[in-house]
Design a protein around this motif. Sequence first.
Motif, PDB file in Angstrom:
ATOM      1  N   VAL A 136     -10.610   3.608  14.926  1.00  0.00           N
ATOM      2  CA  VAL A 136     -10.914   2.297  15.420  1.00  0.00           C
ATOM      3  C   VAL A 136     -11.167   2.516  16.942  1.00  0.00           C
ATOM      4  O   VAL A 136     -11.912   1.631  17.579  1.00  0.00           O
ATOM      5  CB  VAL A 136      -9.544   1.577  15.253  1.00  0.00           C
ATOM      6  N   ALA A 137     -10.431   3.251  17.694  1.00  0.00           N
ATOM      7  CA  ALA A 137     -10.806   3.665  19.091  1.00  0.00           C
ATOM      8  C   ALA A 137     -12.375   4.100  19.340  1.00  0.00           C
ATOM      9  O   ALA A 137     -13.110   3.337  20.417  1.00  0.00           O
ATOM     10  CB  ALA A 137      -9.770   4.527  19.762  1.00  0.00           C
ATOM     11  N   ILE A 138     -12.669   4.852  18.689  1.00  0.00           N
ATOM     12  CA  ILE A 138     -14.260   5.410  18.668  1.00  0.00           C
ATOM     13  C   ILE A 138     -15.294   4.262  18.350  1.00  0.00           C
ATOM     14  O   ILE A 138     -16.080   3.802  19.010  1.00  0.00           O
ATOM     15  CB  ILE A 138     -14.336   6.541  17.632  1.00  0.00           C
ATOM     16  N   THR A 139     -14.716   3.376  17.422  1.00  0.00           N
ATOM     17  CA  THR A 139     -15.681   2.300  16.965  1.00  0.00           C
ATOM     18  C   THR A 139     -15.685   1.134  18.191  1.00  0.00           C
ATOM     19  O   THR A 139     -17.011   0.756  18.515  1.00  0.00           O
ATOM     20  CB  THR A 139     -15.299   1.594  15.720  1.00  0.00           C
ATOM     21  N   VAL A 140     -14.567   0.783  18.795  1.00  0.00           N
ATOM     22  CA  VAL A 140     -14.645  -0.178  19.793  1.00  0.00           C
ATOM     23  C   VAL A 140     -15.233   0.194  21.007  1.00  0.00           C
ATOM     24  O   VAL A 140     -15.912  -0.606  21.416  1.00  0.00           O
ATOM     25  CB  VAL A 140     -13.065  -0.451  19.920  1.00  0.00           C
ATOM     26  N   ILE A 141     -14.991   1.489  21.394  1.00  0.00           N
ATOM     27  CA  ILE A 141     -15.526   2.055  22.464  1.00  0.00           C
ATOM     28  C   ILE A 141     -17.128   1.976  22.513  1.00  0.00           C
ATOM     29  O   ILE A 141     -17.908   1.315  23.383  1.00  0.00           O
ATOM     30  CB  ILE A 141     -15.237   3.261  22.940  1.00  0.00           C
ATOM     31  N   ARG A 142     -17.392   2.354  21.261  1.00  0.00           N
ATOM     32  CA  ARG A 142     -19.098   2.332  20.946  1.00  0.00           C
ATOM     33  C   ARG A 142     -19.495   0.876  20.862  1.00  0.00           C
ATOM     34  O   ARG A 142     -20.686   0.903  21.398  1.00  0.00           O
ATOM     35  CB  ARG A 142     -19.152   3.122  19.662  1.00  0.00           C
ATOM     36  N   VAL A 143     -19.075   0.142  20.298  1.00  0.00           N
ATOM     37  CA  VAL A 143     -19.549  -1.364  20.414  1.00  0.00           C
ATOM     38  C   VAL A 143     -19.610  -1.764  21.587  1.00  0.00           C
ATOM     39  O   VAL A 143     -20.566  -2.507  21.810  1.00  0.00           O
ATOM     40  CB  VAL A 143     -18.590  -2.082  19.310  1.00  0.00           C
ATOM     41  N   ILE A 144     -18.621  -1.783  22.527  1.00  0.00           N
ATOM     42  CA  ILE A 144     -18.479  -2.164  23.932  1.00  0.00           C
ATOM     43  C   ILE A 144     -19.799  -1.717  24.575  1.00  0.00           C
ATOM     44  O   ILE A 144     -20.467  -2.331  25.293  1.00  0.00           O
ATOM     45  CB  ILE A 144     -17.329  -2.030  24.706  1.00  0.00           C
ATOM     46  N   THR A 188      -9.053  19.927  14.849  1.00  0.00           N
ATOM     47  CA  THR A 188      -7.657  19.444  14.522  1.00  0.00           C
ATOM     48  C   THR A 188      -7.733  18.344  13.786  1.00  0.00           C
ATOM     49  O   THR A 188      -8.624  17.300  14.106  1.00  0.00           O
ATOM     50  CB  THR A 188      -6.785  19.481  15.884  1.00  0.00           C
ATOM     51  N   ALA A 189      -6.688  18.051  12.904  1.00  0.00           N
ATOM     52  CA  ALA A 189      -6.540  16.713  12.014  1.00  0.00           C
ATOM     53  C   ALA A 189      -6.235  15.662  12.822  1.00  0.00           C
ATOM     54  O   ALA A 189      -6.825  14.524  12.503  1.00  0.00           O
ATOM     55  CB  ALA A 189      -5.874  17.167  10.902  1.00  0.00           C
ATOM     56  N   ASN A 190      -5.561  15.659  13.925  1.00  0.00           N
ATOM     57  CA  ASN A 190      -5.010  14.470  14.733  1.00  0.00           C
ATOM     58  C   ASN A 190      -6.143  14.018  15.517  1.00  0.00           C
ATOM     59  O   ASN A 190      -6.378  12.651  15.840  1.00  0.00           O
ATOM     60  CB  ASN A 190      -3.633  14.935  15.622  1.00  0.00           C
ATOM     61  N   ALA A 191      -7.196  14.701  15.930  1.00  0.00           N
ATOM     62  CA  ALA A 191      -8.201  14.402  16.803  1.00  0.00           C
ATOM     63  C   ALA A 191      -9.558  14.005  15.941  1.00  0.00           C
ATOM     64  O   ALA A 191     -10.397  13.404  16.509  1.00  0.00           O
ATOM     65  CB  ALA A 191      -8.581  15.389  17.598  1.00  0.00           C
ATOM     66  N   ALA A 192      -9.519  14.032  14.701  1.00  0.00           N
ATOM     67  CA  ALA A 192     -10.614  13.644  13.806  1.00  0.00           C
ATOM     68  C   ALA A 192     -10.406  12.132  13.460  1.00  0.00           C
ATOM     69  O   ALA A 192      -9.349  11.781  13.248  1.00  0.00           O
ATOM     70  CB  ALA A 192     -10.735  14.548  12.721  1.00  0.00           C
ATOM     71  N   PRO A 193     -11.607  11.672  12.928  1.00  0.00           N
ATOM     72  CA  PRO A 193     -11.697  10.140  12.612  1.00  0.00           C
ATOM     73  C   PRO A 193     -11.505  10.347  10.941  1.00  0.00           C
ATOM     74  O   PRO A 193     -11.201  11.515  10.444  1.00  0.00           O
ATOM     75  CB  PRO A 193     -12.930   9.697  12.887  1.00  0.00           C
ATOM     76  N   LEU A 194     -11.445   9.191  10.441  1.00  0.00           N
ATOM     77  CA  LEU A 194     -11.232   9.026   8.915  1.00  0.00           C
ATOM     78  C   LEU A 194     -12.437   9.689   7.995  1.00  0.00           C
ATOM     79  O   LEU A 194     -12.369  10.280   6.984  1.00  0.00           O
ATOM     80  CB  LEU A 194     -11.254   7.660   8.362  1.00  0.00           C
ATOM     81  N   ASN A 210      -3.701  12.923   7.477  1.00  0.00           N
ATOM     82  CA  ASN A 210      -3.095  12.082   8.516  1.00  0.00           C
ATOM     83  C   ASN A 210      -3.780  10.638   8.614  1.00  0.00           C
ATOM     84  O   ASN A 210      -4.528  10.553   9.590  1.00  0.00           O
ATOM     85  CB  ASN A 210      -3.095  12.932   9.846  1.00  0.00           C
ATOM     86  N   PHE A 211      -3.538   9.831   7.670  1.00  0.00           N
ATOM     87  CA  PHE A 211      -4.150   8.447   7.577  1.00  0.00           C
ATOM     88  C   PHE A 211      -4.000   7.791   8.859  1.00  0.00           C
ATOM     89  O   PHE A 211      -5.020   7.151   9.505  1.00  0.00           O
ATOM     90  CB  PHE A 211      -4.006   7.914   6.371  1.00  0.00           C
ATOM     91  N   GLY A 212      -2.865   7.619   9.183  1.00  0.00           N
ATOM     92  CA  GLY A 212      -2.451   6.716  10.365  1.00  0.00           C
ATOM     93  C   GLY A 212      -3.115   7.301  11.711  1.00  0.00           C
ATOM     94  O   GLY A 212      -3.900   6.373  12.456  1.00  0.00           O
ATOM     95  N   SER A 213      -2.974   8.418  12.144  1.00  0.00           N
ATOM     96  CA  SER A 213      -3.616   8.946  13.374  1.00  0.00           C
ATOM     97  C   SER A 213      -5.024   8.955  13.260  1.00  0.00           C
ATOM     98  O   SER A 213      -5.766   8.689  14.223  1.00  0.00           O
ATOM     99  CB  SER A 213      -3.230  10.321  13.866  1.00  0.00           C
ATOM    100  N   GLN A 214      -5.624   9.296  12.249  1.00  0.00           N
ATOM    101  CA  GLN A 214      -7.222   9.221  11.986  1.00  0.00           C
ATOM    102  C   GLN A 214      -7.773   7.859  11.852  1.00  0.00           C
ATOM    103  O   GLN A 214      -8.771   7.661  12.327  1.00  0.00           O
ATOM    104  CB  GLN A 214      -7.601  10.009  10.737  1.00  0.00           C
TER     105      GLN A 214
END
Length: 323
Positions: free
Chosen positions: A124-132, A267-273, A115-119
Amino acid sequence: MSESMLSTKSGVESRQSGTAAFSPSRAGGKPPGPSSRGTKGSNGKSRGGTKGGKQGSNVLAHCVLGIGGLAMISPLLYQIVMSLSTNAEVQSTPPTLWPSVVQWHNFADVFTSMNFGSQLWVTVAITVIRVIGQVLLCSMAGYAFARMQFRFKGLILAVVLSIIMVPSQLFLIPQYQIIQNLGWLNSIAGIVAPGIFSAFGLFLMRQFFMGLPDELEDAARLDGANPFQIFFRVMLPLAANGLWALVIITVLWSWNDLLWPLVVTSTANAAPLSVGLSNLQGEHANNYPILMAASLMAMAPILIMFLLMQKRVMAGIGRSGLK
């Protein structure tokens, strides 16, 4: 009597004119001798030798740096070759340097294998929130420990920095229990929460704020600015290089984080790349071309960002971490 005087005068004038004709000062200076010509020739040889030596050293330095750079990027080049090959060519002995037929469909097969798109979206969401979170919390804490005075400042700083010396694996069980009690398993919040602040980011920003001049802060305080105004309007803009370095380090760490997301997601949809790429490795067999293609697609955004911001990264680390 007059004739003798005229003859004497003409003889004196003729001797003076002859002396003037052979005088070095009136003839344009001292003619160049063999010693001056020899000095000029020796200077010309020494200058030519020095220039030739510099050119030779530059060529040697460029050759050494070129060989070192080629050795460093050789794994990436071989990964590109593997992503365009078949699985049989990758596992052949000796390995093939270039595939017989380029397999471009390996990159398309990535989307059917995981599931490359969802992961990618989760990463990206995890990285942006952590950076902020890192930029805000670490910069504020670093400024407080660098410029403010309060009780037990040294003790609190020592306790916070001691986290760097403790392996992160020791925190897995208590962190998992906290996230489970909050109901954040298989969610972006559960992955982000432990990494929204770091002791290393605090230390990095503290070192940078300690290098800024005190006169700027004193001038702002005389103008009536409160601590928050001094921080956000005066000191934080001056810490731009340190912030960029913190941003890049946080992005690289968050993008490659594997252990904690692997623990809190099922689950695969909740996991990162990073978790998706690890799941491509089978227990008994691996499809290496698909794995290499997915890895290239996952690292492409980070590689592009680093190439665009490498000057800011080097400036930030050089001006903050080495002081």
